[in-house]
Design a protein around this motif. Structure first.
Motif, short mmCIF file in Angstrom:
data_model
loop_
_atom_site.label_atom_id
_atom_site.label_comp_id
_atom_site.label_asym_id
_atom_site.label_seq_id
_atom_site.Cartn_x
_atom_site.Cartn_y
_atom_site.Cartn_z
N LEU A 308 95.54 1.95 94.19
CA LEU A 308 94.08 2.02 94.06
C LEU A 308 93.49 0.70 93.57
N ASP A 309 94.26 0.04 92.75
CA ASP A 309 93.79 -1.23 92.22
C ASP A 309 93.42 -2.19 93.37
N LEU A 310 94.26 -2.18 94.39
CA LEU A 310 94.03 -3.10 95.49
C LEU A 310 92.96 -2.59 96.44
N GLU A 311 92.92 -1.28 96.58
CA GLU A 311 92.07 -0.71 97.64
C GLU A 311 90.64 -0.47 97.21
N THR A 312 90.38 -0.46 95.90
CA THR A 312 89.00 -0.16 95.49
C THR A 312 88.42 -1.29 94.67
N GLN A 313 87.12 -1.18 94.45
CA GLN A 313 86.45 -2.27 93.74
C GLN A 313 86.61 -2.17 92.23
N PHE A 314 86.39 -0.94 91.70
CA PHE A 314 86.38 -0.81 90.25
C PHE A 314 87.58 -0.09 89.67
N LEU A 315 88.28 0.67 90.53
CA LEU A 315 89.37 1.47 89.99
C LEU A 315 90.61 0.63 89.81
N THR A 316 90.91 0.33 88.57
CA THR A 316 92.07 -0.50 88.31
C THR A 316 93.31 0.37 88.17
N ARG A 317 94.41 -0.33 87.93
CA ARG A 317 95.68 0.35 87.68
C ARG A 317 95.52 1.39 86.57
N ASP A 318 94.58 1.15 85.68
CA ASP A 318 94.40 2.05 84.56
C ASP A 318 93.96 3.43 85.00
N PHE A 319 93.47 3.52 86.23
CA PHE A 319 93.00 4.82 86.68
C PHE A 319 94.12 5.85 86.65
N SER A 320 95.36 5.36 86.81
CA SER A 320 96.46 6.33 86.78
C SER A 320 96.51 7.02 85.43
N LYS A 321 96.11 6.30 84.37
CA LYS A 321 96.10 6.93 83.05
C LYS A 321 95.03 8.03 83.00
N VAL A 322 93.87 7.71 83.60
CA VAL A 322 92.80 8.72 83.61
C VAL A 322 93.27 9.95 84.38
N LEU A 323 93.91 9.68 85.49
CA LEU A 323 94.45 10.76 86.32
C LEU A 323 95.39 11.63 85.52
N GLN A 324 96.32 10.96 84.83
CA GLN A 324 97.31 11.70 84.06
C GLN A 324 96.64 12.52 82.97
N ALA A 325 95.64 11.93 82.32
CA ALA A 325 94.95 12.65 81.25
C ALA A 325 94.27 13.90 81.81
N ILE A 326 93.55 13.75 82.90
CA ILE A 326 92.83 14.89 83.45
C ILE A 326 93.81 15.97 83.93
N ILE A 327 94.93 15.52 84.47
CA ILE A 327 95.94 16.49 84.89
C ILE A 327 96.47 17.26 83.68
N ILE A 328 96.76 16.54 82.60
CA ILE A 328 97.22 17.21 81.38
C ILE A 328 96.23 18.28 80.97
N PHE A 329 94.95 17.92 80.95
CA PHE A 329 93.94 18.87 80.51
C PHE A 329 93.87 20.07 81.44
N CYS A 330 93.87 19.82 82.73
CA CYS A 330 93.71 20.92 83.69
C CYS A 330 94.94 21.83 83.68
N VAL A 331 96.11 21.24 83.56
CA VAL A 331 97.32 22.08 83.53
C VAL A 331 97.29 22.97 82.30
N ALA A 332 96.93 22.39 81.16
CA ALA A 332 96.86 23.18 79.92
C ALA A 332 95.89 24.34 80.10
N GLY A 333 94.74 24.03 80.69
CA GLY A 333 93.74 25.07 80.90
C GLY A 333 94.21 26.15 81.85
N ALA A 334 94.82 25.71 82.96
CA ALA A 334 95.25 26.68 83.97
C ALA A 334 96.34 27.59 83.42
N VAL A 335 97.28 27.02 82.70
CA VAL A 335 98.36 27.83 82.15
C VAL A 335 97.81 28.89 81.21
N TYR A 336 96.85 28.48 80.38
CA TYR A 336 96.26 29.43 79.43
C TYR A 336 95.54 30.56 80.16
N LEU A 337 94.71 30.18 81.14
CA LEU A 337 93.95 31.20 81.86
C LEU A 337 94.89 32.18 82.54
#
Lengths: 346, 290, 469
Positions: A308-337
């Motif tokens: 993504l870092d190469l293919e987009t203008q603003f999304l840096t390599r760091d976006f993978s961290k954001v991705l991972q964070a959101i996944i953590i949150f959603c998985v936690a939520g889904a498991v609970y529900l």
């Protein structure tokens, strides 16, 4: 056969979907982002190989978290153990005499495993003898081990041929992985036969948990430590065993990196494998075979995010961290529900 | 050692300690109420970045501090919702928070300022520095006074202690322990966010990537080392700040025996482990911490 | 309803999902009355009081207080209405001080520090208590903890005070003190509600008794109109069954428990009486150590099954297997198939419901869990059996079965150590018994050799010369 609980997988996909919607804020098209994320690993054999390399590391890290978890321990110390064992592997690879050849590789592996196991069992020591909470001790050790590794490598084994903070290359006699069948197939990308070892490990852990007495004892202790102790299951044994096994798998990440991929120690080589192992284990809900699949999925994502870092203008390599964070949150939520739904229906 | 150097050392100690002081105070409330808090790092980062960005745009330190606190508090609500509504594990979500902060800041920074590195520098003129100093001093002193009063003298503070030790006692007097914990975490983020603001606007003049450098974890170590006691935690923080100040001093002094940088950086963590090793379980974590 | 009705329960029902806790409970409590609510475990007594105290809302039905409709939304509402609740399980935090606990309550009702101090002094003087309020709770004795709980309630000056199983942790003398305290409170104008299953005590002090059985109100009448036997019968819904005892011949085999200074014969039940907190933990630990040293087979019916005996998330097969794992392990591997047969046998013999070996342990009721545990602990024909508080949290039906099973062990030449804080249970079943006082083992005494007064004294540390010999 118990029904497989797919809630964490659903949570995962929701997380990915949410993240891709998020990119609208950064002037990107969610569709494009998803395409990059999901397609990156298929672009070439090399990309696939790299993805499988990540899979290997994630799988070991996932096992390193899930086994102590069954014992009631929250093990976030894998990161420090990974770094320390990689250091050991690199150092040994540099100082061992060339004449040892293949036997030298074996020695490196053994020494690294011992380091990983002992590093993890330090946490067990504090837990059993000093009532130290394993999360606190692990956080402390992560920093301490990282500092030690950086110091040892940079002060004594810095690569003379580079400005980067990294060690010299290990002796070519120990770089056998270069001729490795799997590595060759995937065009000399980072992957190696350690991939097979990862698959075997997951199978072995599954067998251990289901069929062996020790596996049963760990599970019992994890659920009710006072009852387990009353029935003769020693707290010492469970803690040191569970963490020892975890440390073993942490060391395998170090070996996969040093002996199987870069043949050196690069400061900062780990994209937080230790912590992502937690996500991998969560996704698989602790099931060892599930970890094989969830580590692959996470690897695909990780590979995609770096593109993504190469293919987009603003999304840096760091976006993978954001991705991972959101996944953590959603998985936690889904498991609970899902648990709530199951409870209501029961 | 000359008095100038000594004074310099003391001042450096206080300076270095400031962000950690705030993070530790914030962490205290969360942990005391029964919520394990490893996301202090995230709140520091968010606070630091927000303060630097807002400070640059508005040239107002007060707005910068307030924005930092608010941003951190808003982020903490994600944590709260997941922990209390979805019953997720606080360590797992805390890890997610740290990842989120570390990941989203560079992207926002690139969008706003075209750079993933430091944000544009703030005003460093004499007048601005003086203003900053006053701001920091006032904030720090009032934070400490306020936190002490809340923790030891207020109703709320007493209820927080019960929330962490025996939540049934709260339920039986009609107070909802979950509500208190939620508030404690929010307060934690507010305070820590201000600590982040100080980091980027006083200790530096802009935000640079990952500038918290593990301070969030050092703050947590301080709280644990101090046995979950607020004033002791402050003293421990000063001790850690002293170690950092000494390190810089020693570097400048070019001693014959050079203590490696890494070992100085290790000091807070090593010290906490040693404390755990020696202090025999005297200080217990709040019984209900999770 | 007459005018002096202070509290009225009008068809109160409460369900937790499918589980019905209370069903159309309908009775009233008069002013300045000592009103006992009795019933066995799970009858709904605590739930009814939680409804009264505003801690849980009723599913249907209504209450009235002092003639007006009463619908508390929270515990705070009940405080305002001058209702105080002394809980069975103390809500005290070990690491906080007595003052902390009192302040917590006081501040929620906006009582100032100075006023609090004077109220506390007043109450302590009135009851001649000397609680160390500056100390942390972990330094308090059980009796002191209870007094602090009561004090917490009294500082809000409630008119109505609810006591939930107040004598569960007291020695016979402390119980007498407490009953006098209750009468004292009545004299001062309070209305007392006692939740209990201790029928003898209720008979002594209660003006009025309401009996609950499985969530339904069975009877509500003046205390003098019931005998203890009648109360018991109504409580469990049928007549109690007498226990069958066989006389067992002497076999001469005795286990020397040298760590405890006792000998244990393999045809007896040795009772261990004593108030909780007098060294029971240590006794059990040393007993287990002895058994291990003597390499005897041990049946462990632990004192707290949630802590020591069961794994709620695992099913019955796994709960059995983990306990007897050595017998089913070969070369480090376990085989579950042969285990299932044994588990089915236990389920049948002990009437464990639901009769499903795949059910998780947590899904069973307390009584069924205990029955399974006992079946499991007797499965391997142990030489010595520890039965610690075996009927705690268990309904009378299961209790009878458990008591009978313990008596039956004697004919198989197995020794039973029965440890319980329920003195009646100990005296009923034991051939010989000891009394624990502050860690010291008094006795052993032969069954019937001491009267209640003597037992009381020993439980409180009085040295009786020549007693029980």
């Amino acid at each position: 056969m118990k029904r497989i609980d797919f809630s964490s997988l659903i949570g995962f996909f929701i997380g990915v979907a949410l993240s891709s919607v998020l990119v609208i804020l950064f002037k990107e098209n969610p569709g494009d982002v998803l395409k990059v994320l999901s397609g990156s690993f298929l672009q070439s054999k090399f990309d696939m190989g790299l993805t499988l390399f990540y899979t290997t590391c994630f799988a070991f890290a996932g096992l390193a978290f899930s086994i102590p978890f069954k014992a009631g321990l929250f093990h976030i110390g894998a990161e420090g153990q990974i770094v320390l064992s990689a250091m050991m592997a690199a150092v040994m690879g540099i100082i061992l005499p060339e004449s040892l050849g293949t036997f030298g590789i074996v020695l490196i592996c053994l020494a690294t495993m011992v380091v990983g196991i002992l590093a993890a069992q330090t946490i067990a020591f504090f837990k059993v003898y000093k009532q130290g909470h394993e999360v606190v001790v692990a956080i402390m050790l992560n920093f301490i081990f990282a500092a030690i590794a950086t110091y040892v490598i940079l002060q004594n084994y810095q690569n003379p041929e580079s400005q980067n903070p990294e060690s010299a290359l290990i002796n070519p006699a120990f770089q056998g992985a270069k001729a490795d069948g799997i590595k060759t197939f995937f065009e000399q990308s980072a992957v190696s036969s350690f991939l097979l070892l990862a698959v075997l490990s997951c199978l072995a852990v599954w067998f251990f948990e289901k069929k062996t007495k020790w596996g049963m004892e760990i599970k019992a202790y994890g659920e009710n430590p006072t009852a387990a102790e009353r029935m003769g299951i020693s707290a010492k044994k469970v803690n040191f065993l569970a963490l020892g096994i975890a440390g073993f798998f942490s060391s395998l990440v170090g070996l996969t990196e040093v002996l199987g991929s870069t043949f050196q120690y690069k400061v900062g080589f780990s994209p937080a494998y230790g912590f992502l192992g937690i996500v991998v284990a969560l996704l698989a809900q602790g099931h060892p075979i599930g970890i094989l699949f969830s580590s692959f999925i996470m690897a695909v994502l990780h590979k995609g995010a770096s593109d993504l870092d190469l293919e987009t203008q603003f999304l840096t390599r760091d976006f993978s961290k954001v991705l991972q964070a959101i996944i953590i949150f959603c998985v936690a939520g889904a498991v609970y529900l899902n648990h709530r739904r199951v409870k209501r229906d029961a | 050692m000359s008095p100038e150097i000594l004074l310099g050392l003391v001042l450096a100690t206080v300076r270095m300690s400031l962000p950690i002081l705030f993070a530790a105070s914030g962490g205290y409330f969360s942990e005391k109420s029964g919520v394990a808090q490893i996301a202090l790092e995230a709140y520091l980062l968010i606070g630091a970045f927000t303060a630097a960005a807002v400070g640059f745009q508005t040239q107002s330190l007060i707005l910068a501090y307030v924005a930092a606190a608010v941003a951190a508090a808003v982020m903490a609500q994600i944590f709260n919702i997941l922990i209390f509504k979805f019953k997720a594990n606080s360590i797992v979500v805390g890890t997610g928070m740290n990842l989120l902060a570390m990941g989203i800041i560079p992207i926002v920074s690139k969008t706003l300022f075209e750079s993933t590195g430091s944000t544009p520098a703030l005003d460093t003129s004499e007048a601005a520095l003086k203003q900053s100093l006053i701001m920091v001093s006032v904030t720090t002193v009032s934070m400490m006074a306020l936190c002490y009063w809340i923790a030891e003298k207020s109703n709320w503070g007493l209820q927080i202690k019960f929330a962490g030790e025996k939540s049934e006692a709260l339920t039986s007097v009609g107070v909802n322990p979950i509500k208190r914990r939620w508030q404690a975490v929010t307060l934690c983020a507010l305070i820590t966010g201000v600590g982040g603001a100080i980091l980027s606007t006083y200790l530096a003049s802009s935000y640079s990537p990952l500038m918290s450098a593990g301070r969030g974890f050092i703050a947590l170590a301080a709280v644990i080392f101090a046995g979950w006691n607020l004033r002791k935690a402050w003293i421990v923080v000063l001790f850690f700040g002293f170690a950092e100040a000494i390190q810089i001093q020693l570097q400048n002094m070019n001693l014959a025996v050079k203590i490696p940088n890494e070992f100085i950086q290790m000091l807070p963590y090593l010290a906490t482990l040693v404390a755990l090793l020696l202090l025999r379980n005297k200080q217990q974590a709040p019984k209900e911490i999770s | 309803m007459s005018v002096s009705n202070l509290i009225e329960f009008n068809n109160i029902s409460k369900s937790y999902g499918d589980c019905v806790s209370l069903e159309q409970v309908h009775f009233s409590i008069s002013t300045n009355q000592i009103h006992a609510i009795i019933g066995e475990n799970g009858a709904g007594k605590s739930t009814l009081m939680k409804v009264l105290a505003g801690i849980v809302p009723p599913t249907s039905g209504a209450m009235s207080l002092r003639g007006k409709a009463y619908e508390p939304q929270s515990a705070q509402d009940s405080f305002r209405e001058k209702i105080g609740f002394v809980h069975q399980h103390f809500q005290l935090a070990d690491e906080l001080t007595g003052w902390d606990h009192l302040e917590l309550v006081a501040r929620t009702q906006n009582i100032e520090q100075k006023k609090l101090v004077s109220i506390v002094q007043d109450k302590q003087a009135k009851f001649k208590w000397l609680l160390p309020l500056d100390k942390k709770i972990k330094a308090y004795s059980i009796g002191e903890q209870q007094r602090l709980e009561i004090l917490r309630v009294l500082i809000l000056d409630p008119e109505i005070i609810i006591f939930d199983e107040p004598t569960a942790v007291l020695s016979p003398d402390e119980i007498d003190d407490f009953l006098n305290f209750i009468l004292d409170l009545k004299k001062q104008g309070h209305t007392l509600i006692l939740i209990s299953h201790k029928l003898n005590e209720i008979k002594k002090v209660a003006d009025h008794v309401t009996i609950l059985c499985r969530g339904k109100m069975i009877a509500s009448d003046k205390g003098e109109n019931f005998t203890v036997e009648q109360m018991a019968e109504k409580m469990i819904g049928r007549k109690q069954q007498p226990l069958k005892q066989e006389v067992v011949s002497e076999t001469g085999k005795a286990h020397d428990l040298h760590l405890l200074g006792l000998k244990l014969h393999n045809n007896e039940i040795l009772g261990v009486a004593g108030v909780d907190g007098n060294g029971q933990e240590d006794f059990i630990f040393k007993l287990r150590q002895n058994i291990a040293l003597l390499k005897l087979k041990f049946g462990d019916i632990s004192e707290d099954r949630y802590r020591y005996s069961i794994y709620p998330l695992q099913n019955l097969v796994e709960n059995f297997l983990i306990r007897h794992r050595e017998k089913f392990t070969k070369f480090g591997l376990v085989s579950k198939s042969s285990v299932r047969k044994e588990v089915e046998k236990i389920i049948q013999e002990w009437d464990v419901r639901p009769a499903d070996s795949d059910k998780t342990m947590g899904a069973l009721s307390g009584g069924n869990q205990q029955k399974f545990v006992i079946g499991r602990e007797l499965w391997h024909s142990p030489d010595v059996i520890l039965a610690a508080h075996p009927s705690r949290g268990v309904d009378i039906g299961a209790q009878e079965k458990i008591h009978q099973a313990l008596l039956d062990q004697k004919k198989d030449h197995r020794a039973v150590v029965l440890l319980s804080s329920d003195l009646d249970e100990v005296l009923k079943l034991s051939d010989r018994f000891v009394i624990l006082y502050k860690g010291a083992i008094k006795g052993p005494y032969v069954k019937g050799s001491l009267n209640n007064s003597q037992i009381s004294q020993i439980m409180n540390g009085v040295e009786l010369k020549g007693a029980g010999l």
